[in-house]
Design a protein around this motif. Structure first.
Motif, PDB file in Angstrom:
ATOM      1  N   ARG A  50       0.836  -1.212   0.000  1.00  0.00           N
ATOM      2  CA  ARG A  50       0.000   0.000   0.000  1.00  0.00           C
ATOM      3  C   ARG A  50       0.867   1.256   0.000  1.00  0.00           C
ATOM      4  NH1 ARG A  50      -3.405  -3.026   3.449  1.00  0.00           N
ATOM      5  NH2 ARG A  50      -2.392  -2.188   5.306  1.00  0.00           N
ATOM      6  N   THR A  51       1.936   1.230   0.803  1.00  0.00           N
ATOM      7  CA  THR A  51       2.836   2.386   0.881  1.00  0.00           C
ATOM      8  C   THR A  51       3.458   2.667  -0.482  1.00  0.00           C
ATOM      9  OG1 THR A  51       3.348   1.722   3.133  1.00  0.00           O
ATOM     10  CG2 THR A  51       4.803   3.350   2.156  1.00  0.00           C
ATOM     11  N   TRP A  57       3.960   5.701  -5.470  1.00  0.00           N
ATOM     12  CA  TRP A  57       3.973   5.602  -6.931  1.00  0.00           C
ATOM     13  C   TRP A  57       2.966   6.591  -7.532  1.00  0.00           C
ATOM     14  CZ3 TRP A  57       7.325   2.279  -9.381  1.00  0.00           C
ATOM     15  CH2 TRP A  57       7.177   2.151 -10.760  1.00  0.00           C
ATOM     16  N   GLN A  58       1.770   6.590  -6.919  1.00  0.00           N
ATOM     17  CA  GLN A  58       0.721   7.478  -7.440  1.00  0.00           C
ATOM     18  C   GLN A  58       1.063   8.946  -7.207  1.00  0.00           C
ATOM     19  OE1 GLN A  58      -2.543   5.739  -5.316  1.00  0.00           O
ATOM     20  NE2 GLN A  58      -3.097   4.362  -7.002  1.00  0.00           N
ATOM     21  N   GLY A  59       1.887   9.207  -6.208  1.00  0.00           N
ATOM     22  CA  GLY A  59       2.261  10.592  -5.893  1.00  0.00           C
ATOM     23  C   GLY A  59       3.418  11.098  -6.733  1.00  0.00           C
ATOM     24  N   ALA A  60       3.936  10.275  -7.621  1.00  0.00           N
ATOM     25  CA  ALA A  60       5.067  10.701  -8.457  1.00  0.00           C
ATOM     26  C   ALA A  60       4.612  10.904  -9.883  1.00  0.00           C
ATOM     27  CB  ALA A  60       6.179   9.657  -8.391  1.00  0.00           C
ATOM     28  N   GLY A 113       2.055   7.221 -16.897  1.00  0.00           N
ATOM     29  CA  GLY A 113       1.736   7.258 -18.320  1.00  0.00           C
ATOM     30  C   GLY A 113       2.877   7.164 -19.303  1.00  0.00           C
ATOM     31  N   GLY A 114       4.020   7.733 -19.086  1.00  0.00           N
ATOM     32  CA  GLY A 114       5.068   7.772 -20.109  1.00  0.00           C
ATOM     33  C   GLY A 114       6.173   6.788 -19.840  1.00  0.00           C
ATOM     34  N   SER A 115       7.140   6.761 -20.764  1.00  0.00           N
ATOM     35  CA  SER A 115       8.325   5.923 -20.540  1.00  0.00           C
ATOM     36  C   SER A 115       9.478   6.844 -20.175  1.00  0.00           C
ATOM     37  CB  SER A 115       8.645   5.103 -21.780  1.00  0.00           C
ATOM     38  OG  SER A 115       8.840   5.975 -22.852  1.00  0.00           O
ATOM     39  N   ALA A 116      10.372   6.346 -19.291  1.00  0.00           N
ATOM     40  CA  ALA A 116      11.461   7.186 -18.779  1.00  0.00           C
ATOM     41  C   ALA A 116      12.534   7.376 -19.843  1.00  0.00           C
ATOM     42  CB  ALA A 116      12.080   6.529 -17.561  1.00  0.00           C
TER      43      ALA A 116
END
Lengths: 215, 99
Positions: free
Chosen positions: B82-83, B88-91, B96-99
């Motif tokens: 969960r953490t 992850w969602q906060g970054a 959506g994209g690739s690094a």
């Protein structure tokens, strides 16, 4: 599945130097994997990693014990320096008159006279101090002894660097002789370690099980 | 990672399969010794429990130590999941994209 014996020296080292309650299980895993086709190089890597990681973990988990090992070791090292200096003077006199009779201005003459008298006594004193440190820290002796030996090496290297920076070596000493003389700095920490291993050698009987072949 | 590997291995979890599971996921060689150190720490925290099996000749007469995740360990894994999801969602750079 192969019935090959894993590298003996690595197994011997693992039985004695790997720390922690899971040593036998870990060694069993490594032997099993070796017999399933892993290479000797893999086996060696795993043994060395287990020795280093296990003892580093011991040091991190027992910081006060590590401090005690250093304090005991260095107190003994210092206290032994008094009788060693006294006896070393007598021994050096005797060696220069009876064993190595040579031109005192020659470097090798002075070096070997010193090695066979004062330094020899220092090596014995270092071994005794290592033995006491290992005995006093029985449960984590490899980690504590390694720490003490490493600190002796660090100190001796520092002393050599300090002496060489203060005054350049005499011109009578060749480069090779200088390198050789400096390499003897390794003998003191090595003596510490050998003394420690000697002191706890009786415990090795309990891990002296031969690696049996699979049936 | 060790806890996750334990969940996947069920009752067959001992040093080597755990190390292999981590190796397969990470693509790097894992020192079996480091797996045991981690397992010891997790056991001290009550996140895993262990039992010793029978010695076998193929292992040079040495027994396996099997490890199992405890309910407390399972909760710790879920909490870590969960953490990670929250982080992850906060970054926004990772969405959506690739690094």
């Amino acid at each position: 599945m192969s019935d090959q014996q894993p590298p003996r020296v690595a197994t011997w080292l693992a039985q004695r130097l790997v720390s922690g309650p899971r040593r036998e299980s870990l060694l069993g895993d490594l032997i099993e994997q070796y017999r399933l086709g892993r290479s000797g190089m893999w086996y060696w890597r795993q043994v060395l990693a287990a020795i280093v990681l296990g003892n580093a973990h011991d040091l991190a988990a027992h910081k006060l014990l590590a401090l005690r090992a250093l304090t005991v070791g260095w107190t003994l090292y210092y206290l032994f320096s008094f009788p060693v200096t006294w006896a070393g003077g007598i021994a050096e006199n005797w060696v220069s008159q009876q064993v190595i009779v040579c031109e005192p201005t020659s470097f090798s003459c002075q070096f070997w006279r010193n090695q066979l008298s004062v330094e020899l006594l220092i090596y014995v004193a270092a071994a005794v101090s290592g033995g006491i440190v290992a005995r006093l820290h029985h449960k984590h002796w490899v980690a504590m002894l390694s720490l003490y030996a490493a600190s002796v090496l660090f100190f001796e290297c520092g002393m050599i660097a300090w002496m060489m920076s203060g005054s350049p070596p005499p011109e009578t000493i060749s480069g090779g002789e200088l390198v050789f003389a400096n390499l003897t700095v390794l003998v003191r920490p090595l003596s510490v370690f050998v003394g420690g291993v000697w002191a706890v050698r009786s415990d090795f009987g309990s891990v002296n099980r031969a690696v049996s072949k699979p049936t | 990672m060790v806890l996750l590997a334990l969940v996947g291995l069920d009752d067959e979890a001992y040093g080597v399969p755990i190390a292999k599971a981590i190796e397969e996921s990470s693509g790097r060689e894992v020192a079996v010794g480091s797996v045991y150190i981690t397992l010891d720490r997790l056991e001290n925290k009550g996140l895993v429990r262990s039992h010793v099996g029978e010695p076998t000749a193929v292992r040079g007469g040495r027994a396996k130590t099997y490890f199992q995740i405890t309910p407390q360990g399972l909760r710790a894994v879920r909490h870590a999941q969960r953490t990670l999801i929250k982080l992850w969602q906060g970054a926004p750079q990772l969405k959506g994209g690739s690094a």
